[in-house]
Design a protein around this motif. Structure first.
Motif, short mmCIF file in Angstrom:
data_model
loop_
_atom_site.label_atom_id
_atom_site.label_comp_id
_atom_site.label_asym_id
_atom_site.label_seq_id
_atom_site.Cartn_x
_atom_site.Cartn_y
_atom_site.Cartn_z
N PHE A 1 0.85 -1.19 0.00
CA PHE A 1 0.00 0.00 0.00
C PHE A 1 0.89 1.24 0.00
O PHE A 1 1.07 1.92 1.00
N ASN A 2 1.46 1.49 -1.15
CA ASN A 2 2.43 2.56 -1.36
C ASN A 2 2.25 3.09 -2.78
O ASN A 2 2.54 2.38 -3.75
N LYS A 3 1.74 4.29 -2.91
CA LYS A 3 1.39 4.83 -4.23
C LYS A 3 2.60 4.95 -5.17
O LYS A 3 2.43 4.94 -6.39
N GLU A 4 3.80 5.02 -4.60
CA GLU A 4 4.99 5.14 -5.43
C GLU A 4 5.22 3.88 -6.27
O GLU A 4 5.90 3.94 -7.30
N LEU A 5 4.68 2.76 -5.83
CA LEU A 5 4.82 1.50 -6.58
C LEU A 5 3.91 1.42 -7.79
O LEU A 5 4.14 0.64 -8.71
N TRP A 6 2.84 2.22 -7.77
CA TRP A 6 1.76 2.02 -8.73
C TRP A 6 1.49 3.26 -9.59
O TRP A 6 0.35 3.52 -9.96
N THR B 1 -17.29 -0.14 -8.69
CA THR B 1 -16.43 -1.23 -9.17
C THR B 1 -16.97 -2.61 -8.80
O THR B 1 -16.59 -3.60 -9.42
N GLY B 2 -17.84 -2.68 -7.79
CA GLY B 2 -18.20 -3.99 -7.25
C GLY B 2 -17.03 -4.54 -6.44
O GLY B 2 -16.09 -3.81 -6.09
N TYR B 3 -17.08 -5.83 -6.16
CA TYR B 3 -16.03 -6.46 -5.35
C TYR B 3 -14.70 -6.46 -6.12
O TYR B 3 -14.65 -6.77 -7.30
N ILE B 4 -13.63 -6.10 -5.42
CA ILE B 4 -12.27 -6.11 -5.98
C ILE B 4 -11.41 -7.07 -5.15
O ILE B 4 -11.38 -6.95 -3.93
N PRO B 5 -10.70 -8.02 -5.78
CA PRO B 5 -9.81 -8.91 -5.02
C PRO B 5 -8.79 -8.09 -4.22
O PRO B 5 -8.29 -7.08 -4.70
N TYR B 6 -8.50 -8.56 -3.02
CA TYR B 6 -7.67 -7.78 -2.11
C TYR B 6 -6.28 -7.47 -2.68
O TYR B 6 -5.74 -6.39 -2.46
N GLN B 7 -5.72 -8.40 -3.45
CA GLN B 7 -4.38 -8.18 -3.98
C GLN B 7 -4.31 -7.01 -4.96
O GLN B 7 -3.23 -6.47 -5.22
N LYS B 8 -5.45 -6.60 -5.47
CA LYS B 8 -5.47 -5.47 -6.40
C LYS B 8 -5.76 -4.15 -5.69
O LYS B 8 -5.63 -3.07 -6.29
N MET B 9 -6.13 -4.21 -4.42
CA MET B 9 -6.53 -2.99 -3.71
C MET B 9 -5.43 -1.93 -3.61
O MET B 9 -5.74 -0.73 -3.69
N PRO B 10 -4.15 -2.29 -3.43
CA PRO B 10 -3.13 -1.23 -3.40
C PRO B 10 -3.13 -0.37 -4.65
O PRO B 10 -2.92 0.85 -4.57
N GLN B 11 -3.39 -0.97 -5.81
CA GLN B 11 -3.44 -0.21 -7.05
C GLN B 11 -4.67 0.69 -7.09
O GLN B 11 -4.60 1.83 -7.58
#
Length: 246
Positions: A43-48, A131-141
């Motif tokens: 959860f770091n915006k600099e990565l995405w 968006t509806g449900y979003i898988p957790y692994q995509k939430m940082p993006q």
């Protein structure tokens, strides 16, 4: 089970205090707080940065528009109705609202609030993205695509992970003075709104402030990221081990 334990671990002082009311033989020494954690490295915006641009384009958000984010279940406890009402009050129209979540995780279950949500969003659907449900692994993006988060819990939130995730991403947060939330945020990175009859107007006021003040968004976002770093997985593990070893 509780009456036969020697120690109770809560995720906030609020939870410990609330639980202790029902256990006469316990005192504060029987309770220990273990604050929640998130993966602050993800959860770091600099990565995405690349993904931020791609998602905003996918969602139809213009470069000059401010994207406000809500993440959570679409039910009364999470304050989705109050947020939509507040969003309608905002005079600045250079905004869009990203609503991430469903009524109950990855299911097609609906709620008795669906009709109210549909009614409240009439005429402003072009300003909203569901968006509806979003898988957790995509939430940082997803967090990284937004400019700030509004998380107006209406119940006594034990310790919402969404607040930490938003702070960790570097997003200013508008949230409520509920449950354990005040233990996780600071006035430098979040606005705490009281849950009273003026809540919608108060949320709208803070949205307006953040939309029109990019410098404030950056300042609060940086403070939030700094504050969230202590809620990392390693600290959580060390604190857990320390608690159960004593």
């Amino acid at each position: 089970i509780i009456l036969n334990t020697t120690k109770i671990i809560g995720i906030s002082k609020f939870i410990c205090k609330s639980t202790s009311k029902y256990l006469e033989k316990y005192n504060e020494s029987n309770f220990t707080v273990l604050y929640n954690c998130v993966d602050v490295s993800q959860f770091n915006k600099e990565l995405w940065i690349k993904e931020r641009c791609e998602l905003r384009k996918e969602y139809g958000v213009n470069d000059d528009e401010v994207l406000i984010m809500f993440s959570g279940r679409l039910n009364a406890e999470k304050g989705i109705i109050e947020l939509i009402k507040a969003f309608r009050m905002v005079k600045n129209k250079n905004i869009k609202l990203l609503i991430v979540g469903s009524f109950f995780y990855d299911t097609d279950m609906g709620s008795n609030q669906d009709k109210q949500i549909n009614s409240l969003t009439k005429g402003i659907r072009d300003k909203m993205i569901f968006t509806g449900y979003i898988p957790y692994q995509k939430m940082p993006q997803i967090y990284a695509s937004a400019d700030f988060a509004v998380l107006p819990s209406m119940w006594e939130e034990p310790a919402g992970l969404t607040v930490i995730e938003a702070m960790s991403t570097g997003l200013p947060v508008i949230t409520t003075n509920s449950g354990g939330i005040p233990e996780y945020v600071t006035c430098e990175c979040a606005f705490l709104i009281n849950r009273d009859k003026n809540i919608c107007a108060a949320i709208a006021n803070k949205i307006e402030l953040l939309v029109t003040n990019k410098e404030l968004r950056i300042k609060m976002g940086n403070k939030g990221r700094k504050n969230a770093l202590k809620y990392n997985v390693e600290n959580y593990y060390k604190n857990f081990v320390k608690i159960i070893s004593n």
